[in-house]
Design a protein around this motif. Structure first.
Motif, PDB file in Angstrom:
ATOM      1  N   HIS A  64       1.263   6.315   2.328  1.00 40.79           N
ATOM      2  CA  HIS A  64       0.290   5.077   2.524  1.00 40.79           C
ATOM      3  C   HIS A  64      -1.151   5.241   1.928  1.00 40.79           C
ATOM      4  O   HIS A  64      -1.474   6.419   2.187  1.00 40.79           O
ATOM      5  CB  HIS A  64       0.461   4.614   3.820  1.00 40.79           C
ATOM      6  CG  HIS A  64      -0.046   2.994   3.756  1.00 40.79           C
ATOM      7  ND1 HIS A  64      -1.209   2.749   3.933  1.00 40.79           N
ATOM      8  CD2 HIS A  64       0.578   1.901   3.462  1.00 40.79           C
ATOM      9  CE1 HIS A  64      -1.485   1.381   3.926  1.00 40.79           C
ATOM     10  NE2 HIS A  64      -0.106   0.835   3.788  1.00 40.79           N
ATOM     11  N   VAL A  65      -1.753   4.370   1.641  1.00 36.87           N
ATOM     12  CA  VAL A  65      -3.229   4.704   1.107  1.00 36.87           C
ATOM     13  C   VAL A  65      -4.054   4.759   2.059  1.00 36.87           C
ATOM     14  O   VAL A  65      -5.018   5.612   2.004  1.00 36.87           O
ATOM     15  CB  VAL A  65      -3.735   3.277   0.091  1.00 36.87           C
ATOM     16  CG1 VAL A  65      -2.850   3.144  -1.173  1.00 36.87           C
ATOM     17  CG2 VAL A  65      -3.554   2.119   1.050  1.00 36.87           C
ATOM     18  N   THR A  66      -3.780   4.086   3.463  1.00 42.14           N
ATOM     19  CA  THR A  66      -4.658   4.594   4.400  1.00 42.14           C
ATOM     20  C   THR A  66      -4.116   5.109   5.766  1.00 42.14           C
ATOM     21  O   THR A  66      -4.638   5.923   6.468  1.00 42.14           O
ATOM     22  CB  THR A  66      -5.336   3.011   4.875  1.00 42.14           C
ATOM     23  OG1 THR A  66      -4.384   2.220   5.145  1.00 42.14           O
ATOM     24  CG2 THR A  66      -6.326   2.526   3.678  1.00 42.14           C
ATOM     25  N   GLY A 101       0.811  -1.097   0.016  1.00 41.35           N
ATOM     26  CA  GLY A 101      -0.051   0.024   0.060  1.00 41.35           C
ATOM     27  C   GLY A 101       0.849   1.167  -0.088  1.00 41.35           C
ATOM     28  O   GLY A 101       0.226   2.379   0.163  1.00 41.35           O
TER      29      GLY A 101
END
Length: 608
Positions: free
Chosen positions: A214-216, A201
């Motif tokens: 990071h994606v989240t 990610g």
């Protein structure tokens, strides 16, 4: 150690009775890590290099150039094993047909990230260092090099049977994985690392090379080759990154975050401050160039031109008629510029103007140029460990733009800019000061026909840099309002704001009017401020020693560095102030008392 002589050649170190064993062991360790291990130090190999037999040498592809191997030595006191040897390939002989560009974070991106840590609640900074990441990426085509058999220590010769494999006194080596020096190493290693991070990610942001997130997870890190500078608020996010990397790499962790890309970081999370410095760097450089510090304190990095008044003040710089420098002196000049440039950009912007002038003359250096180089080194010898302090702010980009008209050779003008992160400036309130994240000091390519054109050219260049920094800040989670720019020339401000007729300015260089487009688009807010409030003035011209002494606390962190820069004084306030020490109060708190110079005389308003 016994003589204090600076030695940078491995062959000299390996043949010196005092240092021989240490450096031969370090060479064996480096060779073992690149090849199939070193029995003496129990170092495991990565199979990046393979020694070739006589039959294999005959089968080297015709389209490959056999390059040379170079042994680089260094002493890194902060490392567990300070005696460092690196075996590199001569990349200048390699003709690689593929893409070579590597996306890596620059110094400005790292400085913005550090400011973001200070200005984000509960954020902290730590560093990760992937060991021998260059040696992990497999090459898409093998390369070849050779090294002298006499350079190898005896225990490596015996372990790899090099006497039997050597040909005409040389050991021929097949390179199967990326190593230092190959032009494609950076690109292949970066692509390899990218492949390993993507499934977890992690991705690189769109517009800022070397800035990852990071994606989240609320985590950002800057990546320079194999050095990670990580901004985090939750330790679990860093542990996730570490676990991802440890699947394929061995690495070291620095949770204090006190060293990144050769820059020492001193964090104070309670007061939200960061001091950056490079202790020992100048001492090592002076030792390398055998410069002995003068007995008299040197306050100026470059000699200032005699002060002129009236029409003579606009006269171009006179030609340098001193004798030409020798080839050895030209090389010396170039080496000094290369050594000091990173230090200046990182922590000591007070020598940027001197460096810029010396660099512009290095192709046709004269004895005067060499003398100026020695004065700059003497200035650094007296001010060896510069420090910049960053403090928590609103993360609003501020720019101070300035130009010096006809101040360089060839009737050229100089553009300068001071970039820092602070707050939106308000009339009647002091200017919030912070350490510079970037300083511009360069020559305008076009000969300016007037001071107004030079100022507009400087504004154009500052806006170009500002556009890049605005993108970086936005991608780091700090959206920007119109960026405030201070300019001390009313004509340039009027042209940018479209508040004056442009009839006479139509002869200006066309690209400079990009500033008008950016103002109209709402990306920048150009305002006129008097020269006393313009921090960009310092890197636009050379000053005398007294000026350097007085303004150094504004650009470097010192005991008497102020937190705010008050506004301009009225003429009646100037009486009796020049050369004296003046104190000021801002928001009920006393400012440090600093020497006041005529160019920085300021007024404290009732609100400030």
């Amino acid at each position: 150690p016994s003589t204090g002589k600076m030695i940078t050649k491995y062959t000299e170190l390996a043949n010196d009775p005092e240092t021989s064993e240490v450096w031969k062991t370090a060479f064996g360790k480096e060779w073992g890590s690149l090849a199939q291990g070193d029995n003496k130090t129990n170092t495991k190999g990565t199979d990046a290099l393979f020694v070739m037999t006589h039959d294999e040498i005959k089968n080297i592809p015709a389209d490959r150039t056999i390059t040379y191997g170079r042994i680089v030595v260094d002493y890194r006191a902060q490392k567990a094993d300070p005696n460092r040897v690196r075996i590199t390939a001569g990349g200048n002989l390699i003709d690689y047909p593929g893409e070579l560009t590597t996306r890596t974070a620059d110094l400005t991106t790292a400085k913005i990230l550090w400011n973001s840590v200070l200005s984000t609640e509960d954020a902290k900074f730590m560093c990760l260092d992937i060991k021998i990441v260059y040696l992990c990426a497999p090459l898409d085509r093998f390369e070849y090099m050779r090294m002298k058999l006499s350079d190898f220590p005896e225990h490596i010769i015996e372990q790899y049977d090099l006497r039997q494999k050597a040909k005409n006194g040389y050991v021929y080596i097949e390179i199967r994985r990326a190593i230092y020096g190959l032009p494609q190493s950076g690109r292949l290693a970066n692509d390899y690392l990218r492949e390993k991070l993507r499934p977890a990610g992690y991705y690189e942001v769109q517009h800022t090379p070397g800035l990852w997130t990071h994606v989240t997870r609320p985590l950002h890190f800057s990546l320079v080759v194999d050095d990670f500078g990580v901004k985090y608020s939750r330790k679990e996010d860093v542990n996730h990154l570490i676990a991802t990397l440890k699947k394929d790499f061995s690495m070291s962790e620095d949770w204090n975050g006190d060293l990144y890309c050769g820059i020492t970081l001193t964090w104070n999370y309670i007061e939200r401050t960061l001091d950056i410095s490079m202790p020992g760097y100048i001492k090592k450089a002076l030792q390398r160039y055998k410069h002995i510090r003068s007995e008299r304190t040197q306050y100026s990095p470059y000699p200032a031109a005699p002060r002129a008044y009236g029409a003579a003040a606009q006269a171009p710089t006179p030609d340098d008629d001193s004798p030409e420098a020798s080839a050895a002196e030209v090389t010396y000049n170039q080496q000094v510029v290369g050594t000091i440039l990173y230090y200046a950009r990182a922590v000591d912007i007070t020598v940027l103007m001197a460096l810029s002038t010396i660099a512009s003359e290095q192709a046709h250096a004269t004895q005067k140029t060499i003398n100026n180089v020695k004065q700059m080194l003497d200035y650094l010898a007296w001010h060896p460990d510069a420090t910049i302090r960053f403090v928590a702010s609103d993360m609003i980009l501020n720019i101070h733009s300035d130009a010096s008209y006809l101040s360089a050779k060839g009737a050229k003008s100089r553009a300068s800019g001071h970039f820092f992160l602070g707050t939106i400036p308000q009339d009647g309130h002091p200017i919030f000061l912070n350490g510079a994240i970037f300083s511009l000091s360069t020559l305008l390519k076009m000969v300016a026909a007037s001071a107004a054109e030079a100022e507009l050219g400087a504004l154009f260049m500052c806006i170009k840099e500002g556009r890049i920094l605005r993108l970086t800040l936005t991608e780091m989670g700090h959206p920007q309002p119109p960026t405030p720019i201070h300019v001390d020339n009313t004509t340039a401000v009027g042209i940018a704001n479209n508040t004056i007729k442009k009839q006479r300015s139509r002869s200006f260089e066309m690209r400079y009017f990009y500033a008008c487009d950016q103002m109209k688009a709402g990306n920048f807010d150009v305002r006129h401020h008097p020269g006393q409030e313009n921090l960009g003035d310092y890197t636009s011209k050379h000053f005398n020693s007294s000026h350097h002494r007085n303004v150094r606390p504004l650009y470097q962190h010192m005991k008497n560095s102020p937190r705010y820069l008050p506004r301009a004084m009225t003429p009646s306030d100037l009486r009796g102030c020049v050369g004296n020490k003046v104190g000021a109060y801002v928001r009920g708190r006393p400012l440090p008392i600093i020497p006041v110079h005529r160019s920085l005389l300021t007024r404290v308003t009732p609100a400030g």
